[in-house]
Motif scaffolding. Structure first.
Motif, PDB file in Angstrom:
ATOM      1  N   HIS A  69      34.183  -0.552 -29.586  1.00 47.13           N
ATOM      2  CA  HIS A  69      35.576   0.397 -28.227  1.00 47.13           C
ATOM      3  C   HIS A  69      35.251  -0.128 -27.038  1.00 47.13           C
ATOM      4  O   HIS A  69      35.325   1.158 -26.245  1.00 47.13           O
ATOM      5  N   LEU A  70      34.701  -1.330 -26.725  1.00 41.19           N
ATOM      6  CA  LEU A  70      34.222  -1.267 -25.392  1.00 41.19           C
ATOM      7  C   LEU A  70      35.826  -1.695 -24.550  1.00 41.19           C
ATOM      8  O   LEU A  70      35.639  -1.520 -23.065  1.00 41.19           O
ATOM      9  N   ASP A  71      36.699  -2.030 -25.170  1.00 40.15           N
ATOM     10  CA  ASP A  71      38.194  -2.395 -24.536  1.00 40.15           C
ATOM     11  C   ASP A  71      38.245  -1.248 -23.838  1.00 40.15           C
ATOM     12  O   ASP A  71      39.419  -0.510 -22.823  1.00 40.15           O
ATOM     13  N   THR A  72      38.168   0.641 -24.092  1.00 42.34           N
ATOM     14  CA  THR A  72      38.561   1.674 -23.726  1.00 42.34           C
ATOM     15  C   THR A  72      37.371   1.631 -21.709  1.00 42.34           C
ATOM     16  O   THR A  72      37.928   2.711 -21.324  1.00 42.34           O
ATOM     17  N   LEU A  73      36.621   1.129 -21.818  1.00 41.20           N
ATOM     18  CA  LEU A  73      36.348   0.916 -20.199  1.00 41.20           C
ATOM     19  C   LEU A  73      37.023   0.532 -19.277  1.00 41.20           C
ATOM     20  O   LEU A  73      37.377  -0.575 -19.459  1.00 41.20           O
ATOM     21  N   HIS A  74      37.559   0.843 -18.165  1.00 42.91           N
ATOM     22  CA  HIS A  74      38.161   0.631 -17.100  1.00 42.91           C
ATOM     23  C   HIS A  74      37.392   0.937 -15.777  1.00 42.91           C
ATOM     24  O   HIS A  74      37.356   1.765 -15.622  1.00 42.91           O
ATOM     25  N   VAL A  75      37.917  -0.066 -14.844  1.00 45.91           N
ATOM     26  CA  VAL A  75      37.782   0.234 -13.274  1.00 45.91           C
ATOM     27  C   VAL A  75      38.607   1.695 -13.063  1.00 45.91           C
ATOM     28  O   VAL A  75      39.105   1.767 -13.484  1.00 45.91           O
ATOM     29  N   GLY A  76      37.330   2.734 -12.539  1.00 47.33           N
ATOM     30  CA  GLY A  76      37.731   4.137 -11.626  1.00 47.33           C
ATOM     31  C   GLY A  76      37.273   4.743 -12.860  1.00 47.33           C
ATOM     32  O   GLY A  76      36.724   5.642 -12.857  1.00 47.33           O
ATOM     33  N   ASP A  77      37.345   4.513 -14.049  1.00 45.85           N
ATOM     34  CA  ASP A  77      36.286   5.378 -14.908  1.00 45.85           C
ATOM     35  C   ASP A  77      34.761   6.191 -14.516  1.00 45.85           C
ATOM     36  O   ASP A  77      34.236   5.277 -13.587  1.00 45.85           O
ATOM     37  N   VAL A  78      34.662   7.313 -14.933  1.00 46.16           N
ATOM     38  CA  VAL A  78      33.978   7.935 -14.789  1.00 46.16           C
ATOM     39  C   VAL A  78      33.062   7.698 -15.585  1.00 46.16           C
ATOM     40  O   VAL A  78      32.883   8.350 -16.877  1.00 46.16           O
ATOM     41  N   ILE A  79      31.421   7.468 -16.065  1.00 44.83           N
ATOM     42  CA  ILE A  79      30.877   7.550 -17.397  1.00 44.83           C
ATOM     43  C   ILE A  79      28.976   7.588 -17.097  1.00 44.83           C
ATOM     44  O   ILE A  79      28.605   7.425 -16.273  1.00 44.83           O
ATOM     45  N   THR A  80      28.370   7.682 -18.057  1.00 43.20           N
ATOM     46  CA  THR A  80      27.085   8.336 -18.133  1.00 43.20           C
ATOM     47  C   THR A  80      26.855   6.903 -19.547  1.00 43.20           C
ATOM     48  O   THR A  80      27.208   6.740 -20.061  1.00 43.20           O
ATOM     49  N   ILE A  81      25.844   5.879 -18.354  1.00 40.62           N
ATOM     50  CA  ILE A  81      24.901   5.285 -19.538  1.00 40.62           C
ATOM     51  C   ILE A  81      23.577   5.413 -20.163  1.00 40.62           C
ATOM     52  O   ILE A  81      22.306   5.637 -19.106  1.00 40.62           O
ATOM     53  N   GLU A  82      23.142   5.203 -21.090  1.00 41.71           N
ATOM     54  CA  GLU A  82      21.486   5.435 -21.473  1.00 41.71           C
ATOM     55  C   GLU A  82      21.605   3.840 -21.748  1.00 41.71           C
ATOM     56  O   GLU A  82      22.582   2.941 -22.366  1.00 41.71           O
ATOM     57  N   TYR A  83      20.388   3.222 -21.244  1.00 40.98           N
ATOM     58  CA  TYR A  83      19.800   2.050 -21.081  1.00 40.98           C
ATOM     59  C   TYR A  83      18.985   1.903 -22.240  1.00 40.98           C
ATOM     60  O   TYR A  83      17.731   2.624 -22.641  1.00 40.98           O
ATOM     61  N   THR A  84      18.374   0.854 -23.011  1.00 40.63           N
ATOM     62  CA  THR A  84      17.840   0.032 -23.380  1.00 40.63           C
ATOM     63  C   THR A  84      15.943   0.290 -23.338  1.00 40.63           C
ATOM     64  O   THR A  84      15.690   0.907 -23.923  1.00 40.63           O
ATOM     65  N   ASP A  85      15.958   0.164 -22.322  1.00 43.56           N
ATOM     66  CA  ASP A  85      14.792   1.117 -21.570  1.00 43.56           C
ATOM     67  C   ASP A  85      14.905   0.899 -19.712  1.00 43.56           C
ATOM     68  O   ASP A  85      15.519   0.797 -18.831  1.00 43.56           O
ATOM     69  N   PRO A  86      13.528   1.776 -19.283  1.00 45.93           N
ATOM     70  CA  PRO A  86      13.752   2.193 -17.892  1.00 45.93           C
ATOM     71  C   PRO A  86      13.949   0.271 -17.075  1.00 45.93           C
ATOM     72  O   PRO A  86      14.752   1.142 -15.972  1.00 45.93           O
ATOM     73  N   ASP A  87      12.992  -0.301 -17.662  1.00 42.71           N
ATOM     74  CA  ASP A  87      13.631  -1.274 -16.439  1.00 42.71           C
ATOM     75  C   ASP A  87      14.715  -2.400 -16.964  1.00 42.71           C
ATOM     76  O   ASP A  87      14.859  -2.881 -16.281  1.00 42.71           O
ATOM     77  N   SER A  88      16.035  -2.193 -18.173  1.00 47.42           N
ATOM     78  CA  SER A  88      16.891  -2.684 -18.432  1.00 47.42           C
ATOM     79  C   SER A  88      18.067  -2.637 -17.456  1.00 47.42           C
ATOM     80  O   SER A  88      18.333  -1.534 -16.657  1.00 47.42           O
ATOM     81  N   SER A  89      18.413  -3.674 -17.484  1.00 48.99           N
ATOM     82  CA  SER A  89      20.177  -3.351 -17.179  1.00 48.99           C
ATOM     83  C   SER A  89      21.365  -3.035 -18.384  1.00 48.99           C
ATOM     84  O   SER A  89      22.332  -3.333 -18.003  1.00 48.99           O
ATOM     85  N   MET A  90      21.017  -3.453 -19.633  1.00 47.60           N
ATOM     86  CA  MET A  90      21.661  -3.518 -20.454  1.00 47.60           C
ATOM     87  C   MET A  90      21.980  -1.501 -21.380  1.00 47.60           C
ATOM     88  O   MET A  90      21.021  -1.004 -21.601  1.00 47.60           O
ATOM     89  N   ALA A  91      23.211  -1.779 -21.626  1.00 52.50           N
ATOM     90  CA  ALA A  91      23.550  -0.230 -21.710  1.00 52.50           C
ATOM     91  C   ALA A  91      23.573  -0.734 -23.814  1.00 52.50           C
ATOM     92  O   ALA A  91      23.573  -1.470 -24.292  1.00 52.50           O
ATOM     93  N   VAL A  92      22.555   0.905 -23.972  1.00 46.90           N
ATOM     94  CA  VAL A  92      22.920   0.837 -25.364  1.00 46.90           C
ATOM     95  C   VAL A  92      23.733   2.295 -25.996  1.00 46.90           C
ATOM     96  O   VAL A  92      24.188   1.743 -26.318  1.00 46.90           O
ATOM     97  N   SER A  93      24.537   3.131 -24.880  1.00 49.62           N
ATOM     98  CA  SER A  93      25.803   4.033 -25.170  1.00 49.62           C
ATOM     99  C   SER A  93      26.149   3.974 -23.568  1.00 49.62           C
ATOM    100  O   SER A  93      25.649   4.529 -23.010  1.00 49.62           O
ATOM    101  N   ILE A  94      27.225   4.146 -23.329  1.00 54.16           N
ATOM    102  CA  ILE A  94      28.350   4.792 -23.289  1.00 54.16           C
ATOM    103  C   ILE A  94      28.769   6.062 -23.237  1.00 54.16           C
ATOM    104  O   ILE A  94      29.798   5.704 -24.080  1.00 54.16           O
ATOM    105  N   THR A  95      29.795   7.032 -22.625  1.00 53.12           N
ATOM    106  CA  THR A  95      29.663   8.156 -22.228  1.00 53.12           C
ATOM    107  C   THR A  95      31.086   8.341 -21.195  1.00 53.12           C
ATOM    108  O   THR A  95      30.578   7.978 -20.259  1.00 53.12           O
ATOM    109  N   HIS A  96      32.358   8.469 -21.610  1.00 49.62           N
ATOM    110  CA  HIS A  96      33.062   8.534 -20.376  1.00 49.62           C
ATOM    111  C   HIS A  96      33.442  10.647 -20.252  1.00 49.62           C
ATOM    112  O   HIS A  96      32.595  10.761 -20.961  1.00 49.62           O
ATOM    113  N   GLU A  97      33.035  10.426 -18.582  1.00 50.96           N
ATOM    114  CA  GLU A  97      32.761  12.200 -18.535  1.00 50.96           C
ATOM    115  C   GLU A  97      34.444  12.663 -18.606  1.00 50.96           C
ATOM    116  O   GLU A  97      35.399  12.205 -18.348  1.00 50.96           O
TER     117      GLU A  97
END
Length: 97
Positions: A69-97
């Protein structure tokens, strides 16, 4: 004197670690190129500068509870991200606000 020094060091580390945490905070998408997002804090003071953070998306990143469902992400969207672990920059899940 040593007690004040230790307290000062502990307080400094607390401030540094809180600024670098990957806690689920609201972010705004500043740019997107392929599977990479550049995000900044959603609550910004116009008179301050903010570092833009790079976030990598994978085919297994869940967006709003759905995979692929990555096509729903656009510039300007407000999101919350859950990362794979605290030292990573890889997203496990993203939720639109």
């Amino acid at each position: 004197m040593p007690r004040i020094l230790i307290l000062t060091v502990l307080m400094s580390w607390t401030v540094i670690l809180s600024a670098c945490s990957h806690v689920d905070e609201k972010s705004v998408i500043e740019d997107r190129q392929g599977n990479t997002l550049w995000i900044a804090p959603s609550n910004q003071n116009p008179e301050e500068q903010y570092a833009v953070q790079e976030v990598t998306l994978t085919s297994s990143t869940i967006v709003d509870g759905e995979s692929n469902h990555l096509d729903t992400l656009h510039v300007g969207d407000v999101i919350t991200i859950e990362y794979t672990d605290p030292d990573s920059s890889m997203a496990v899940s993203i939720t639109h606000e």
